[in-house]
Every structure is written in C-alpha cells, then in structure tokens.
Design a protein around this motif. Sequence first.
Motif, PDB file in Angstrom:
ATOM      1  N   GLY A  83       1.739   4.613   2.299  1.00  0.00           N
ATOM      2  CA  GLY A  83       2.904   3.735   2.216  1.00  0.00           C
ATOM      3  C   GLY A  83       3.425   3.197   3.526  1.00  0.00           C
ATOM      4  O   GLY A  83       4.274   2.325   3.545  1.00  0.00           O
ATOM      5  N   ASP A 205      20.925   1.609  -4.053  1.00  0.00           N
ATOM      6  CA  ASP A 205      19.922   0.654  -4.539  1.00  0.00           C
ATOM      7  C   ASP A 205      18.544   1.326  -4.609  1.00  0.00           C
ATOM      8  O   ASP A 205      18.055   1.831  -3.595  1.00  0.00           O
ATOM      9  N   PRO A 206      17.919   1.322  -5.786  1.00  0.00           N
ATOM     10  CA  PRO A 206      16.616   1.999  -5.927  1.00  0.00           C
ATOM     11  C   PRO A 206      15.532   1.381  -5.030  1.00  0.00           C
ATOM     12  O   PRO A 206      14.555   2.044  -4.677  1.00  0.00           O
ATOM     13  N   HIS A 207      15.747   0.134  -4.617  1.00  0.00           N
ATOM     14  CA  HIS A 207      14.851  -0.581  -3.713  1.00  0.00           C
ATOM     15  C   HIS A 207      14.603   0.221  -2.415  1.00  0.00           C
ATOM     16  O   HIS A 207      13.520   0.174  -1.835  1.00  0.00           O
ATOM     17  N   ALA A 209      14.148   3.276  -2.086  1.00  0.00           N
ATOM     18  CA  ALA A 209      13.214   4.392  -2.293  1.00  0.00           C
ATOM     19  C   ALA A 209      11.815   3.879  -2.613  1.00  0.00           C
ATOM     20  O   ALA A 209      10.935   4.638  -3.007  1.00  0.00           O
ATOM     21  N   GLN A 210      11.611   2.557  -2.457  1.00  0.00           N
ATOM     22  CA  GLN A 210      10.315   1.974  -2.832  1.00  0.00           C
ATOM     23  C   GLN A 210       9.652   1.241  -1.665  1.00  0.00           C
ATOM     24  O   GLN A 210      10.335   0.632  -0.843  1.00  0.00           O
ATOM     25  N   GLY A 211       8.342   1.301  -1.650  1.00  0.00           N
ATOM     26  CA  GLY A 211       7.549   0.457  -0.743  1.00  0.00           C
ATOM     27  C   GLY A 211       7.858   0.653   0.732  1.00  0.00           C
ATOM     28  O   GLY A 211       8.284   1.725   1.172  1.00  0.00           O
ATOM     29  N   ASP A 212       7.663  -0.430   1.490  1.00  0.00           N
ATOM     30  CA  ASP A 212       7.755  -0.363   2.950  1.00  0.00           C
ATOM     31  C   ASP A 212       9.127   0.062   3.459  1.00  0.00           C
ATOM     32  O   ASP A 212       9.221   0.720   4.497  1.00  0.00           O
ATOM     33  N   ARG A 214      11.083   2.309   2.730  1.00  0.00           N
ATOM     34  CA  ARG A 214      11.246   3.766   2.873  1.00  0.00           C
ATOM     35  C   ARG A 214      10.999   4.215   4.309  1.00  0.00           C
ATOM     36  O   ARG A 214      11.470   5.252   4.742  1.00  0.00           O
TER      37      ARG A 214
END
Length: 290
Positions: A83, A205-207, A209-212, A214
């Motif tokens: 990731g 925002d759940p964003h 915890a996702q993708g780059d 993080r």
Amino acid sequence: MTAPLWERPTGRESAADRGEYAAPTVRSLLDEARTSIPLSEARLLLRHILGVSHAALEAHPERKVSLQDTASFRALAARRAEGCPVAYLTGCREFYGLDFHVTPAVLIPREETELLVDIAVERPVRRILDLGTGSGCLAIAVAKQLPQAQVTAVDVSAAALDVARENAARHGVAVRFLQGDWFASLEGERFDLILANPPYVAEADPHLAQGDVRFEPRGALAAGPEGLDDIRRIVAGAPAHLAPGGRLYFEHGYDQAPAVAALLAQAGFVDIEQRRDLAGILRVSGGAQP
Ligand code: GLN
C-alpha cells in the motif's frame, strides 16, 4: 523450493549452484510484478531503479537487470503491494510541470492544488504567503511562475520544511520558509495574496483508512470532526494579515463549498469566489479583504 546444498545429491547441481542464474530482464521483472501491482506502477518503479526514461524501458524489454537492481525493484514492488504510495517509493512527484522531492513527512502533491497556482498567476501581486506548505510545491510553483513576487511559506513541521527547502534549492527559487502554526510566526506581517492547502478531511472519514492516504501525515489531512477546524482558523486569522484589497484562497473538501462560503462571509470577506477542479468539484474558495 530447491533443496539446500548439503541435502542435494551430487551430480544434480542446479544452475544456481554452478553460478549460471540468468539475470532477469525488464520484461520478466514487469511480468512478475504485475501479479501484485498495476503494470503502470511497476514500470515507474523499475524506471526509478534503472534511472531510465519510459521510452528506454519500452524499447528494450530484453535488457538484463543486475541482481542488485532486481533486489531493489522487488523490495519496492513488495512495499507498493502493501500500500505504500508510489511517490514515497520513488521520492518524487510532479506538480505544475516541476519535479518535487517527497518523503512521508509531506503530503503528496495533488493535481487539484494546481488551481491555486493558476489563481496566483492570473493576478500577479508582490507579497504572497503559502500556509502549510508541506513539500513546498505550491510556494515554489508560484515563485517559479512569478519571479517578481516575494514568496513566504509556513509549516508547523520542521521535517516538512526540510523537504520544502530542498525543493526550493532544486528549482532555484528564493522562498522564505518559516516554522509556525498558521499565522503564529507572522506577527505584524501583511500579504497581497494568501494561499493554503490545509488539512480538511473529517477525522472520522473512512477515506483516511484507505489507499495511499494511510501513509501520509495525518496532520496534513485531518482537521476535526467536520474537517473545518484549520480552515476556520485560517479564515479568522487572514484579515489581520492581508494588505488592503488582498485576497485569500484555499483548497477544501468536495462537500465543503457551502460551509466555507458562509465562513468567508461571516469573517467579512467580499467578492467571494469558488472554483471547480478538473473533476468539476467546487474545490477552491476565496475572497478579498474586508
Ligand atoms: N484531497 C486530499 C484527499 O482527499 C486531502 C488533502 C488535504 O487535506 N489538503 O486525500
């Protein structure tokens, strides 16, 4: 799995035992990597290791890659598969046509932030301030476009300022860098234009915890329950640091345009303007000094 040397019957040595391992090729390494990461990213990582252009990589798929470069490439591909953003692995990202050094101490420059450079270029002024400069991309791109301007850039993070200073040197521009929390290091100073790409994502925002994202500095992304904590401080503090007629423009979240327009109006800003990014989202707002 090949059996360890001591277990192997004599007379059945492998190519490895005889030192005949064929060096991997560009093609074989890309084929191997694309099972875990996108081919376009594998190409970028391999180009970074080999120090070659896209055209050179494409033109010589049978080129042999040394064992050392192979090991380096496999390590980067593995980190990407976990990731880690490509920009942190290669240490660079393009912004406004310039190549910037980036480390995990700074937010990775994003295309939508180029809108703030366009705004600065439209109405050239002398004293320009970039709040929360991070990699320095905004301040440096503006300084490059407007050689007559005096550009000041502030960040609260010393590690970010180190990266920003290195980028300014790389691009040969004189930007004044100051460490401080928003306006804290700017006592009594006024500017004709204040720009900022502050953190504006809501904490929950759940964003995040996702993708780059993080892997990016949390302090450059998240700003309180609605993502507006830092924008509020910037809007409230800006009037005291703007010259008469000076303007403030900042980037914000895809759904924050109504809230930030209200904040600007409350703080007495006039001539409030909101601009869309390339995706058609209202992404930058600003106004003139009350
Ligand atoms: N646009 C970025 C994101 O959504 C956030 C950048 C910022 O907070 N300034 O990840």
